[in-house]
Write an enzyme that holds these catalytic residues in place. Structure first.
Site, short mmCIF file in Angstrom:
data_model
loop_
_atom_site.label_atom_id
_atom_site.label_comp_id
_atom_site.label_asym_id
_atom_site.label_seq_id
_atom_site.Cartn_x
_atom_site.Cartn_y
_atom_site.Cartn_z
N SER A 1 0.85 -1.20 0.00
CA SER A 1 0.00 0.00 0.00
C SER A 1 0.89 1.25 0.00
O SER A 1 1.76 1.35 -0.85
CB SER A 1 -0.95 -0.03 1.21
OG SER A 1 -1.93 0.96 1.07
N ASP B 1 -16.00 -16.25 -12.66
CA ASP B 1 -15.17 -17.28 -12.05
C ASP B 1 -14.81 -18.42 -13.03
O ASP B 1 -13.63 -18.77 -13.16
CB ASP B 1 -15.89 -17.77 -10.77
CG ASP B 1 -15.36 -19.06 -10.21
OD1 ASP B 1 -14.25 -19.46 -10.59
OD2 ASP B 1 -16.05 -19.67 -9.37
N ASP C 1 -14.12 -22.08 -8.90
CA ASP C 1 -13.62 -22.23 -7.53
C ASP C 1 -13.92 -21.00 -6.67
O ASP C 1 -13.37 -20.83 -5.59
CB ASP C 1 -12.10 -22.48 -7.57
CG ASP C 1 -11.37 -21.38 -8.33
OD1 ASP C 1 -12.02 -20.39 -8.72
OD2 ASP C 1 -10.14 -21.51 -8.55
N ASP D 1 -7.86 -5.86 -6.22
CA ASP D 1 -7.65 -4.79 -5.23
C ASP D 1 -8.69 -3.69 -5.44
O ASP D 1 -8.77 -3.11 -6.53
CB ASP D 1 -6.22 -4.24 -5.40
CG ASP D 1 -5.83 -3.26 -4.31
OD1 ASP D 1 -6.68 -2.48 -3.86
OD2 ASP D 1 -4.64 -3.27 -3.93
N HIS E 1 -6.83 -5.64 -1.29
CA HIS E 1 -5.77 -4.67 -1.03
C HIS E 1 -4.84 -5.19 0.07
O HIS E 1 -5.19 -5.17 1.23
CB HIS E 1 -6.35 -3.32 -0.66
CG HIS E 1 -5.31 -2.25 -0.54
ND1 HIS E 1 -4.44 -1.96 -1.58
CD2 HIS E 1 -4.95 -1.43 0.47
CE1 HIS E 1 -3.61 -0.99 -1.19
NE2 HIS E 1 -3.90 -0.66 0.04
#
Ligand code: NAG
Ligand code: NAG
Ligand code: NAG
Ligand code: NAG
Ligand code: NAG
Ligand code: NAG
Ligand code: NAG
Ligand code: NAG
Ligand code: NAG
Ligand code: NAG
Ligand code: NAG
Ligand code: NAG
Length: 589
Positions: A203, A270, A277, A455, A501
């Site tokens: 970050s 997905d 999954d 993120d 994140h």
């Protein structure tokens, strides 16, 4: 060369360590004697009379954001503090160091990153690796938890440039320089003993790491950065973008509607990676093949709740928790809701339709789009994230207030203008996107850069754009194959499927890199260059499994729900991650 000198260094260390104990070395006089003489470190006047040294026994080690150390061992170390001043300036900066027990010291130094607007306050993150470590006050009491956004303005209209440069890159660079200079002498080793120097952070800690690679490149051997909050002007204003979309489209979706759009996107995308999954391994395939409009009409329901918000944890000022009532939300996904989500995932464009910035990958949570419930009107309303709003008020408008109160008269062009102002004003302090890393590369530095693909705070494409900038700036006249091979020799980038994140995503519970420091130490000290990155899960489908993440630009692809994925080249995918920003007249690296 580096490797051939290793046994010699190890032998020296062993000799010195065998003869000294912590109580021998952990004295004020030993620490004072280890200081380089005045004038050695250009611009830094260490003040010997300020030195403190005291042994700390059986303490736990605590690394910064992004550390993957799971060590629960307790450590005994020497706590040393030193005050210095910048030559001729009269300021004071306090640095503190944790020097391991001599028998544990492995000729390493470790710098940890912070998060939000904070530098790390802890010096002990390297103890798990036999490394000394440090932290710095940065001249504004950062060691006592003062965060940079609290001091960025002396007052309205008056920028604290000293704090800005110290937070930007200088404080960590100086702390590292002082620490690794005194370490050999502190342990009675020859002053030219190689001290392997590592950095680890995520970050803003990732941005701080990039600042070190860009500004102090030859001072680091191995740097691990996650989800760097760099390209600061664009990144911070981007935190206002979701609110600006709602304001512009005049639709404030109930949070449950947005959550449903995200959940339905994850469910639909997905399988596109070849395996169902619960995790989107290929957000690029989702972007290329899934149409959010298909969610319109799906029903959603969220029960009423009293929720306690802890704030964004980004600014100290936003810390105060508050309890708010959220009514039950029961409805169907609207075309307006999908339009909001689509515009957010598309990213900011100016009124001429030119792209100004990239955005989160489709399927990422849309945290910044959260609206707030007004119980008096019974409606959902604008809720500007303080991450972005505070940046605009303090860094762009230069007003000492904690958030924007509204977006009246704010258009997409206004956001672009805010980005431009921040870009020009902080280009050499906070922007942190210098793409020429030659000093780092040519002194043998190694860089592992990773990013959670989903993120919701720092877009993963933001990392890829920087990787592409470094590649094209440093290898301008080579074929793709040549530049890739040359770059991967010292700079490797990894996307973490489903990752949020700086951590696992609760909506897509998958793997996370488990052992970055050991991978880096092997690379730096033993020449074992990684080609994949180990990642493990503590819960979900992949718990107790080690996956080897694909190194960018290859992408994972399962065939027919197989248990492991291949790493494939995919040009259409690569192109979907590639951006230009014509809304700006200068190159955005
Ligand atoms: C170090 O040198 C500077 C001038 O370069 C001087 O002002 C300062 O007093 C010296 N510090 C010490 C501790 O001798
Ligand atoms: C540290 O822990 C060790 C092992 O548990 C113990 O023997 C020792 O007394 C402790 N030292 C201090 C100073 O607490
Ligand atoms: C390290 O030393 C400083 C200065 O004496 C002190 O303020 C700090 O509390 C010490 N840290 C620990 C963990 O003992
Ligand atoms: C979205 O999925 C999460 C995790 O499965 C679940 O907790 C949440 O209730 C879902 N929200 C909606 C609106 O479907
Ligand atoms: C998504 O579907 C809608 C409705 O069918 C259509 O209008 C839109 O053009 C599609 N978007 C893309 C990018 O194909
Ligand atoms: C929320 O708190 C209020 C006041 O304490 C209470 O009356 C209400 O039942 C709570 N609602 C929920 C959904 O917990
Ligand atoms: C949500 O609304 C629909 C349609 O009005 C209704 O059939 C359903 O029971 C409601 N669900 C809940 C949990 O209230
Ligand atoms: C700084 O500007 C803000 C916004 O105009 C104002 O509310 C505040 O009072 C000002 N602060 C000082 C110390 O003048
Ligand atoms: C918004 O723009 C209008 C028209 O230019 C102006 O009258 C108004 O004062 C502006 N509002 C704010 C809050 O700046
Ligand atoms: C790359 O090629 C251009 C044009 O052929 C040349 O002008 C430039 O000097 C070359 N740059 C490098 C780094 O070799
Ligand atoms: C992907 O392409 C690169 C060159 O661009 C090549 O070196 C590599 O072998 C390819 N990988 C796969 C798995 O095909
Ligand atoms: C990565 O994981 C593999 C398989 O579990 C293991 O053999 C290898 O030692 C790990 N590598 C590192 C650097 O931890």
């Amino acid at each position: 060369m580096r490797q051939s000198s290793l046994p010699f260094v190890a032998a020296l260390a062993a000799t010195a360590n065998a003869t000294s104990s912590l109580t021998d070395v952990c004295t004020v006089s030993n620490a004072q004697a280890a200081l380089p003489s005045n004038g050695t470190l250009l611009g830094i006047d260490l003040l010997p009379s300020t030195v403190t040294a005291s042994a700390v026994y059986n303490a736990s080690s605590s690394a910064g954001m992004g550390s993957t150390s799971t060590s629960t061992t307790s450590y005994t170390y020497c706590n040393v503090t030193i005050t210095y001043t910048h030559t001729g300036k009269g300021d004071t900066v306090v640095v503190k160091y944790a020097f391991p027990n001599p028998s544990d010291f492995e000729n390493r130094f470790y710098v940890a990153g912070g998060g939000g607007f904070s530098l790390s306050t802890d010096a002990t993150g390297g103890l798990a690796y036999g490394a000394a470590g440090g932290a710095t006050s940065a001249g504004y009491d950062a060691l006592n938890g003062v965060s940079y956004d609290e001091v960025v303005l002396h007052g309205n209209g008056s920028i604290n440039w000293d704090a800005t440069y110290m937070f930007g890159y200088q404080a960590l660079g100086e702390m590292n320089l002082i620490g690794k200079t005194i370490a050999p002498s502190f342990y009675g080793l020859s002053s030219d003993t190689k001290i392997y120097t590592y950095y680890e952070g995520c970050s803003d800690g990732g941005r701080e790491g990039m600042s070190q690679v860009q500004r102090w490149g030859d001072a680091y051997d191995g740097v691990i950065v996650g989800a760097p909050a760099f390209r600061f002007a664009q990144q911070q204003v981007h935190h206002v973008y979701s609110s600006a979309v709602e304001h512009t489209l005049d639709y404030y979706p109930p949070p449950c509607e947005i959550d449903k759009i995200v959940n339905a996107t994850i469910a639909a995308c997905d399988p596109l990676d070849g395996k169902t999954d619960g995790i989107i391994y290929r957000t690029d395939l989702c972007k290329l093949n899934f149409n959010l409009s298909s969610i319109i009409g799906e029903s959603y329901y969220c029960a009423a709740e009293n929720s306690t918000s802890l704030g964004f944890g980004f600014s100290k000022r936003a810390e105060g928790s508050s309890t708010s009532y959220t009514p039950a939300q029961n409805g169907t996904v609207t075309a307006e809701g999908v339009a909001v989500a689509q515009a957010i995932y598309d990213g900011l464009h100016n009124s001429a339709g030119e792209r100004a910035y990239l955005s989160w990958q489709i399927g990422s949570e849309l945290d910044d789009a959260a609206t707030t419930y007004d119980s008096t009107t019974g409606s959902w309303e604008l809720d500007i994230p303080s991450t972005g709003g505070e940046y605009v008020t303090k860094f762009v408008q230069l007003l000492n207030i904690d958030n924007l109160s509204n977006l009246d008269n704010v258009t997409y062009d206004t956001l672009v203008e805010w980005m431009n102002i921040g870009y020009e004003r902080y280009l050499d302090s906070l922007q942190t996107t210098i793409p020429d890393l030659t000093p780092f590369q040519s002194s043998g530095g190694k860089l592992i850069h990773y990013h959670g693909e989903s993120d919701p705070s720092v877009p993963s494409a933001s990392s890829i754009h920087y990787w592409q900038s470094v590649r094209s700036i440093m290898y301008p006249n080579t074929t793709d194959e040549e530049s890739l091979e040359a770059l991967q020799d010292w700079y490797q980038f990894y996307l973490i499927p489903g990752g949020a994140h700086c951590g696992v995503n609760s909506l897509q519970p998958g793997v996370w890199p488990a052992d970055n420091m050991n991978t880096m130490i092997d690379w730096v000290e033993s020449g074992i260059k990684p080609s994949r990155l180990n990642a493990t899960a503590t819960s979900g489908t992949y718990s107790d499994e080690t996956q080897q993440l694909c190194q960018w630009p290859t992408r994972p692809l399962f065939s027919d729900n197989s248990s492991t994925f291949d790493c494939v080249n995919d040009t259409a995918s690569y192109d979907s991650w590639t951006y230009t920003f014509p809304a700006f007249k200068v190159p955005i690296y």
